[in-house]
Scaffold this motif. Sequence first.
Motif, mmCIF file in Angstrom:
data_model
loop_
_atom_site.group_PDB
_atom_site.id
_atom_site.type_symbol
_atom_site.label_atom_id
_atom_site.label_comp_id
_atom_site.label_asym_id
_atom_site.label_seq_id
_atom_site.Cartn_x
_atom_site.Cartn_y
_atom_site.Cartn_z
ATOM 1 N N LEU A 126 0.833 -1.196 0.000
ATOM 2 C CA LEU A 126 0.000 0.000 0.000
ATOM 3 C C LEU A 126 0.874 1.254 0.000
ATOM 4 N N ARG A 127 0.228 2.386 -0.238
ATOM 5 C CA ARG A 127 0.900 3.685 -0.186
ATOM 6 C C ARG A 127 0.399 4.415 1.053
ATOM 7 N N PRO A 128 1.098 4.299 2.184
ATOM 8 C CA PRO A 128 0.597 4.866 3.430
ATOM 9 C C PRO A 128 0.834 6.370 3.516
ATOM 10 N N VAL A 129 -0.167 7.077 4.045
ATOM 11 C CA VAL A 129 -0.046 8.490 4.370
ATOM 12 C C VAL A 129 -0.209 8.587 5.878
ATOM 13 N N VAL A 130 0.850 9.025 6.561
ATOM 14 C CA VAL A 130 0.915 9.001 8.022
ATOM 15 C C VAL A 130 0.878 10.437 8.522
ATOM 16 N N HIS A 131 -0.031 10.730 9.473
ATOM 17 C CA HIS A 131 -0.262 12.126 9.829
ATOM 18 C C HIS A 131 -0.365 12.354 11.330
ATOM 19 N N THR A 132 0.344 13.360 11.805
ATOM 20 C CA THR A 132 0.137 13.938 13.129
ATOM 21 C C THR A 132 0.969 15.214 13.204
ATOM 22 N N PHE A 133 1.073 15.823 14.387
ATOM 23 C CA PHE A 133 1.907 17.012 14.549
ATOM 24 C C PHE A 133 3.372 16.650 14.265
ATOM 25 N N ALA A 134 4.127 17.631 13.772
ATOM 26 C CA ALA A 134 5.511 17.377 13.369
ATOM 27 C C ALA A 134 6.355 16.821 14.506
ATOM 28 N N SER A 135 6.170 17.350 15.705
ATOM 29 C CA SER A 135 6.985 16.882 16.828
ATOM 30 C C SER A 135 6.703 15.426 17.169
ATOM 31 N N PHE A 136 5.495 14.954 16.866
ATOM 32 C CA PHE A 136 5.126 13.570 17.156
ATOM 33 C C PHE A 136 5.320 12.654 15.948
ATOM 34 N N LEU A 137 5.579 13.246 14.781
ATOM 35 C CA LEU A 137 5.723 12.467 13.555
ATOM 36 C C LEU A 137 7.185 12.217 13.199
ATOM 37 N N VAL A 138 8.032 13.219 13.446
ATOM 38 C CA VAL A 138 9.447 13.112 13.083
ATOM 39 C C VAL A 138 10.328 12.925 14.311
ATOM 40 N N GLU A 139 10.110 13.730 15.354
ATOM 41 C CA GLU A 139 11.017 13.709 16.503
ATOM 42 C C GLU A 139 10.775 12.509 17.416
ATOM 43 N N ARG A 140 9.564 12.348 17.896
ATOM 44 C CA ARG A 140 9.309 11.294 18.885
ATOM 45 C C ARG A 140 9.552 9.899 18.317
ATOM 46 N N PRO A 141 9.078 9.560 17.113
ATOM 47 C CA PRO A 141 9.294 8.211 16.586
ATOM 48 C C PRO A 141 10.432 8.159 15.563
ATOM 49 N N PHE A 142 11.476 8.961 15.765
ATOM 50 C CA PHE A 142 12.517 9.045 14.747
ATOM 51 C C PHE A 142 13.162 7.688 14.467
ATOM 52 N N GLU A 143 13.350 6.881 15.489
ATOM 53 C CA GLU A 143 13.951 5.558 15.266
ATOM 54 C C GLU A 143 13.108 4.721 14.315
ATOM 55 N N GLN A 144 11.784 4.825 14.446
ATOM 56 C CA GLN A 144 10.911 4.070 13.551
ATOM 57 C C GLN A 144 10.977 4.623 12.120
ATOM 58 N N VAL A 145 11.074 5.947 11.996
ATOM 59 C CA VAL A 145 11.233 6.529 10.654
ATOM 60 C C VAL A 145 12.519 6.012 10.017
ATOM 61 N N LYS A 146 13.591 6.019 10.804
ATOM 62 C CA LYS A 146 14.900 5.586 10.295
ATOM 63 C C LYS A 146 14.922 4.108 9.921
ATOM 64 N N LEU A 147 14.359 3.260 10.791
ATOM 65 C CA LEU A 147 14.462 1.817 10.588
ATOM 66 C C LEU A 147 13.297 1.239 9.799
ATOM 67 N N ASP A 148 12.068 1.578 10.193
ATOM 68 C CA ASP A 148 10.910 0.935 9.586
ATOM 69 C C ASP A 148 10.711 1.356 8.129
ATOM 70 N N PHE A 149 11.040 2.606 7.821
ATOM 71 C CA PHE A 149 10.987 3.038 6.423
ATOM 72 C C PHE A 149 12.362 2.912 5.762
ATOM 73 N N GLY A 150 13.369 3.582 6.329
ATOM 74 C CA GLY A 150 14.665 3.620 5.673
ATOM 75 C C GLY A 150 15.361 2.274 5.609
ATOM 76 N N HIS A 151 15.565 1.622 6.756
ATOM 77 C CA HIS A 151 16.298 0.360 6.782
ATOM 78 C C HIS A 151 15.570 -0.734 6.014
ATOM 79 N N GLN A 152 14.244 -0.728 6.091
ATOM 80 C CA GLN A 152 13.476 -1.760 5.382
ATOM 81 C C GLN A 152 13.292 -1.433 3.904
ATOM 82 N N GLY A 153 13.659 -0.218 3.501
ATOM 83 C CA GLY A 153 13.618 0.116 2.086
ATOM 84 C C GLY A 153 12.221 0.268 1.523
ATOM 85 N N VAL A 154 11.305 0.807 2.322
ATOM 86 C CA VAL A 154 9.944 1.030 1.832
ATOM 87 C C VAL A 154 9.637 2.528 1.850
ATOM 88 N N GLY A 155 8.625 2.906 1.087
ATOM 89 C CA GLY A 155 8.263 4.312 0.984
ATOM 90 C C GLY A 155 6.931 4.607 1.638
#
Length: 310
Positions: free
Chosen positions: A67-96
């Motif tokens: 699927l093509r996921p669109v993930v939404h919340t406030f910036a501080s809760f989308l990028v800063e708080r779950p940064f490890e998940q952004v780095k690993l779940d998207f980047g390391h796993q190679g998905v968009g």
Amino acid sequence: MDTMRDRFGPVLSRLLDEDPRVAVVLAEIGADAFTEAQRKHPDRVINVGIREQLLVGTGAGLALAGLRPVVHTFASFLVERPFEQVKLDFGHQGVGGVLVSAAASFDWPAGGFTHMSPGDVALLDTLDGWTVHVPGHPDEAETLLRHAVAAGDDKVYVRLSVQSNARGLPVDGARFRTVREGRGGVVIAVGPMLDNVLAATEGLDLTVLYATTVRPFDEEALRRATGSDTAADTGAVADVVVVEPYLAGTSTAAANDALADVPHRVLGLGVGRAELRRYGQIDEHVAAHGLDVRSLRERITGFLGARALV
């Protein structure tokens, strides 16, 4: 005028109807805008509750499922708080996927520092392969949201804000746009900074570039605006000011890289690092960070000197 975030729910609801790959993942914030869409597409509109790490992980899991996921919340809760998940779940796993934020640097001062995120774009800059859109008007936000969702399996961040220019301009999700031409230097205005930059540089001999997509950085547009090929032959100095609605200096490295082969100077203006604990109103934050018209004119002319004068 409606806000960028006002456009988000209707645009994504239409995309859910049009494209069976699109899914929306929420963490309570913004859920009211998707009540009808969730009724129509209960398997593709998911509210995980106030669990931001799960929010990002769920989006990446949907991407793994095609699927093509669109993930939404406030910036501080989308990028800063779950940064490890952004780095690993998207980047390391190679998905968009598409991360769409709200609240920007200080859109909700009453929410306090926990709801402010001037460092979001700089933080994403530590990761590989993210496209970053920073619209300056609701019309541009709608266009760039559609670009982001249609961008194959790319990783895209769309930064929405209540701050807005008076009118939208045509944007293509890639290139900077020249809105004024001059000979004394180049000012890059990012997203909602354009109106203040145009007012601050009125009557000055400057080129103004408008950037709504800042990653990848449009090196070609900057080189063209600074006359870099000529500067390389003559030794002339290319002067650039970057005015961004987030952490000051976020794009100075990109501008320096674009002009690495020519003499140049770059000044980065944006949100400072100091926390403003008397939260006040948005305009007070703009002024405190030196992004109001008067302050911008003083800082730009102070850097460029006589070259900026007509």
